[in-house]
Each structure stands twice: as C-alpha cells, then as structure tokens.
Scaffold this motif. Structure first.
Motif, mmCIF file in Angstrom:
data_model
loop_
_atom_site.group_PDB
_atom_site.id
_atom_site.type_symbol
_atom_site.label_atom_id
_atom_site.label_comp_id
_atom_site.label_asym_id
_atom_site.label_seq_id
_atom_site.Cartn_x
_atom_site.Cartn_y
_atom_site.Cartn_z
ATOM 1 N N ALA A 183 0.847 -1.293 -0.083
ATOM 2 C CA ALA A 183 0.035 -0.065 0.167
ATOM 3 C C ALA A 183 0.798 1.518 -0.098
ATOM 4 N N LEU A 184 0.473 2.052 -0.936
ATOM 5 C CA LEU A 184 1.420 3.575 -1.039
ATOM 6 C C LEU A 184 0.181 4.660 -0.660
ATOM 7 N N THR A 185 0.641 5.581 -0.105
ATOM 8 C CA THR A 185 -0.115 6.871 0.209
ATOM 9 C C THR A 185 0.543 7.791 -0.749
ATOM 10 N N VAL A 186 -0.252 8.396 -1.725
ATOM 11 C CA VAL A 186 0.189 9.173 -2.807
ATOM 12 C C VAL A 186 -0.682 10.470 -2.641
ATOM 13 N N THR A 187 0.133 11.606 -2.353
ATOM 14 C CA THR A 187 -0.620 13.122 -2.244
ATOM 15 C C THR A 187 -0.654 13.799 -3.198
ATOM 16 N N ASP A 188 0.037 13.646 -4.439
ATOM 17 C CA ASP A 188 -0.058 14.014 -5.558
ATOM 18 C C ASP A 188 -1.448 13.716 -6.210
ATOM 19 N N GLY A 217 20.250 15.367 0.829
ATOM 20 C CA GLY A 217 20.114 15.676 -0.670
ATOM 21 C C GLY A 217 18.572 15.417 -1.059
ATOM 22 N N ALA A 218 17.964 14.981 -0.442
ATOM 23 C CA ALA A 218 16.420 14.838 -0.741
ATOM 24 C C ALA A 218 16.512 14.383 -2.342
ATOM 25 N N GLU A 219 17.447 13.417 -2.912
ATOM 26 C CA GLU A 219 17.445 13.209 -4.452
ATOM 27 C C GLU A 219 16.172 12.217 -4.530
ATOM 28 N N PRO A 220 15.283 12.298 -5.701
ATOM 29 C CA PRO A 220 14.450 11.241 -5.911
ATOM 30 C C PRO A 220 15.099 10.071 -6.522
ATOM 31 N N ARG A 221 14.722 8.857 -5.969
ATOM 32 C CA ARG A 221 15.269 7.817 -6.508
ATOM 33 C C ARG A 221 13.997 6.629 -7.021
ATOM 34 N N VAL A 222 14.271 6.019 -7.872
ATOM 35 C CA VAL A 222 13.102 4.862 -8.489
ATOM 36 C C VAL A 222 13.262 3.555 -7.045
ATOM 37 N N LEU A 223 11.937 3.442 -6.508
ATOM 38 C CA LEU A 223 11.985 2.145 -5.787
ATOM 39 C C LEU A 223 11.675 0.988 -6.580
ATOM 40 N N VAL A 224 10.663 1.062 -7.573
ATOM 41 C CA VAL A 224 9.948 -0.194 -8.194
ATOM 42 C C VAL A 224 9.966 0.416 -9.694
ATOM 43 N N GLU A 225 10.209 -0.491 -10.781
ATOM 44 C CA GLU A 225 10.120 0.003 -12.054
ATOM 45 C C GLU A 225 8.863 -0.966 -12.552
ATOM 46 N N GLY A 226 7.893 -0.465 -13.278
ATOM 47 C CA GLY A 226 7.014 -1.647 -13.753
ATOM 48 C C GLY A 226 6.080 -2.235 -12.856
ATOM 49 N N ALA A 227 5.753 -1.596 -11.707
ATOM 50 C CA ALA A 227 4.837 -2.358 -10.843
ATOM 51 C C ALA A 227 3.622 -2.311 -11.286
ATOM 52 N N VAL A 228 2.813 -3.314 -10.983
ATOM 53 C CA VAL A 228 1.305 -3.453 -11.539
ATOM 54 C C VAL A 228 0.452 -2.896 -10.504
ATOM 55 N N ASP A 243 12.248 -9.392 -5.334
ATOM 56 C CA ASP A 243 13.676 -8.857 -5.083
ATOM 57 C C ASP A 243 13.848 -7.537 -4.676
ATOM 58 N N VAL A 244 12.785 -6.699 -4.871
ATOM 59 C CA VAL A 244 12.885 -5.296 -4.325
ATOM 60 C C VAL A 244 12.014 -4.943 -3.317
ATOM 61 N N LEU A 262 9.870 -1.620 1.180
ATOM 62 C CA LEU A 262 9.482 -1.209 2.667
ATOM 63 C C LEU A 262 10.316 -0.504 3.607
ATOM 64 N N ALA A 263 11.494 -0.536 3.257
ATOM 65 C CA ALA A 263 12.418 0.226 4.245
ATOM 66 C C ALA A 263 12.374 1.746 3.869
ATOM 67 N N ALA A 264 12.276 1.968 2.685
ATOM 68 C CA ALA A 264 12.000 3.403 2.012
ATOM 69 C C ALA A 264 10.928 3.984 2.492
ATOM 70 N N LEU A 265 9.787 3.395 2.436
ATOM 71 C CA LEU A 265 8.538 3.656 2.884
ATOM 72 C C LEU A 265 8.283 3.966 4.376
#
Length: 215
Positions: free
Chosen positions: A125-130, A154-165, A191-192, A197-200
């Motif tokens: 589950a993700l909480t998206v405010t945008d 640095g607050a650099e954006p990073r990809v957590l998951v690519e192509g998640a359904v 595998d990710v 979960l650690a990032a969230l």
C-alpha cells in the motif's frame, strides 16, 4: 515396280473408351472425391466456434480465478491456437490463480494461470498525495518514485520499483485527488520488496508515474 497408288496406307488406331476397371479412371474419380471432401471440411471448420473464457474484469497476479470473474466467448480458433486459451468446456480454472495481468475482455491465456508458487509479487500500500494520472488504473504498470525528507541527505528522488502493476486504487470516488491522499496498492517483486518497505518506513513523498505506452 510398285506405283504410288499401290502403296499401303497407314490405318489410324481407334481410341477405345476407358472402362470402369481402367486404373486411370479410378484414380481420377478418387482425386475428385478427395477434393470435394477437403473443401467441405474446410468450409465446415471455418464456421465452427469453441467456447473460451475471457476476463470480465482486470485480473492481476495473485488473484484467485473462478467463473465469477470470467465470461464465455464463442470464438473461431485455428488448430494451432486451441491450446493457447482456456476452454469454457474444461476445468482448467479450478483452484488456480492468475500469475500475470489479464485485461478486461481479454481471452484468458492458459499461460496466465498457475499456483501461488509461481507468483513472486506482493501487494504494497502506498499513500500518494499528488494528483494521479487517469492512466493509473488497475492492471496498469507504473514506476514508483520516492523523495526522502528530513535527514535523508540531499533529498534526491529515486526509483523504488519499475513497472509495478497497480492492484487497487482507492481515491475516495474521485477521478483526481487534489489536496488529499490516495491509497494505491501495487504489486512489488520479491527482489525489491525489502528496499521498498525500508524506504516507505522513512519520511518522504511517494510519486507514481505511468509507464510510457500504458493505458
């Protein structure tokens, strides 16, 4: 001496009508009969349909599959396609789950069914405010981005998951969310999963971007 008038003339052989026992006639009749039968078979086969299951809604990996999520379509399939789709007159959907996404209205491929051991994704589950794009719908592939806050240098954006359904969307009934939050469930590969979960678990902002070409 023999004169020209006295020379014997050649007699043309008379053609005899072939009888029923003539092999050439029998072979000809056989060939005609075979061609007629082949034509009749081709015409009748072209008009035959088979009952095949189609998804009545989007199915995603891990969904239990039963007749409640399916509808029957009568379709024409070639001999080389009969094993590619799940026949409605069989029992292939008994105790099975979807192992990949099947779109609403899509014929159900045999390769899309399996057991739990064949699924290596977990819903998160993700909480998206945008505001979400209208392409973020169940079954659509998305990239999940994370922007850390606070001490996450640095607050650099990073990809957590690519192509998640996308497995489910709960936006409170609106097409877009402005100034609120949307709960989005996405299927994260094993595998990710730990990294995601650690990032969230830290402070940050989650953004979901539709994969190019998805609808």
């Amino acid at each position: 001496m023999t004169t020209t008038a006295e020379r014997p003339t050649a007699v043309a052989p008379r053609l005899r009508r072939p009888g029923w026992r003539d092999p050439r006639l029998l072979v000809g009749i056989l060939l005609v009969a075979l061609s007629v039968l082949a034509g009749s078979w081709a015409v009748s086969s072209a008009g035959e349909t088979v009952p095949v299951y189609a998804a009545s809604r989007v199915l995603t990996a891990g969904d239990s599959v039963d007749v409640d999520q399916l509808r029957v379509e009568d379709v024409r399939l070639g001999a080389d396609q009969l094993d590619l789709y799940v026949r409605a007159d069989g029992d292939e959907v008994v105790d099975t789950i979807a192992i990949r996404t099947v779109g609403a209205g899509e014929l159900l491929p045999s390769s899309a069914l399996g057991d739990a051991g064949a699924v290596d994704v977990r819903p998160v589950a993700l909480t998206v405010t945008d505001a979400l794009s209208d392409r973020v719908v169940v079954g659509a592939p998305v990239d999940v981005w994370f922007v850390p806050e606070g001490d996450e240098g640095g607050a650099e954006p990073r990809v957590l998951v690519e192509g998640a359904v996308v497995d489910a969307v709960d936006d409170g009934g609106g097409a877009f969310v402005v100034g609120g939050a949307t709960t989005l469930h996405v299927l994260v590969p094993g595998d990710v999963l730990d990294k995601t979960l650690a990032a969230l678990a830290t402070d940050g902002v989650v953004s979901v971007v539709p994969v190019g070409g998805s609808r």
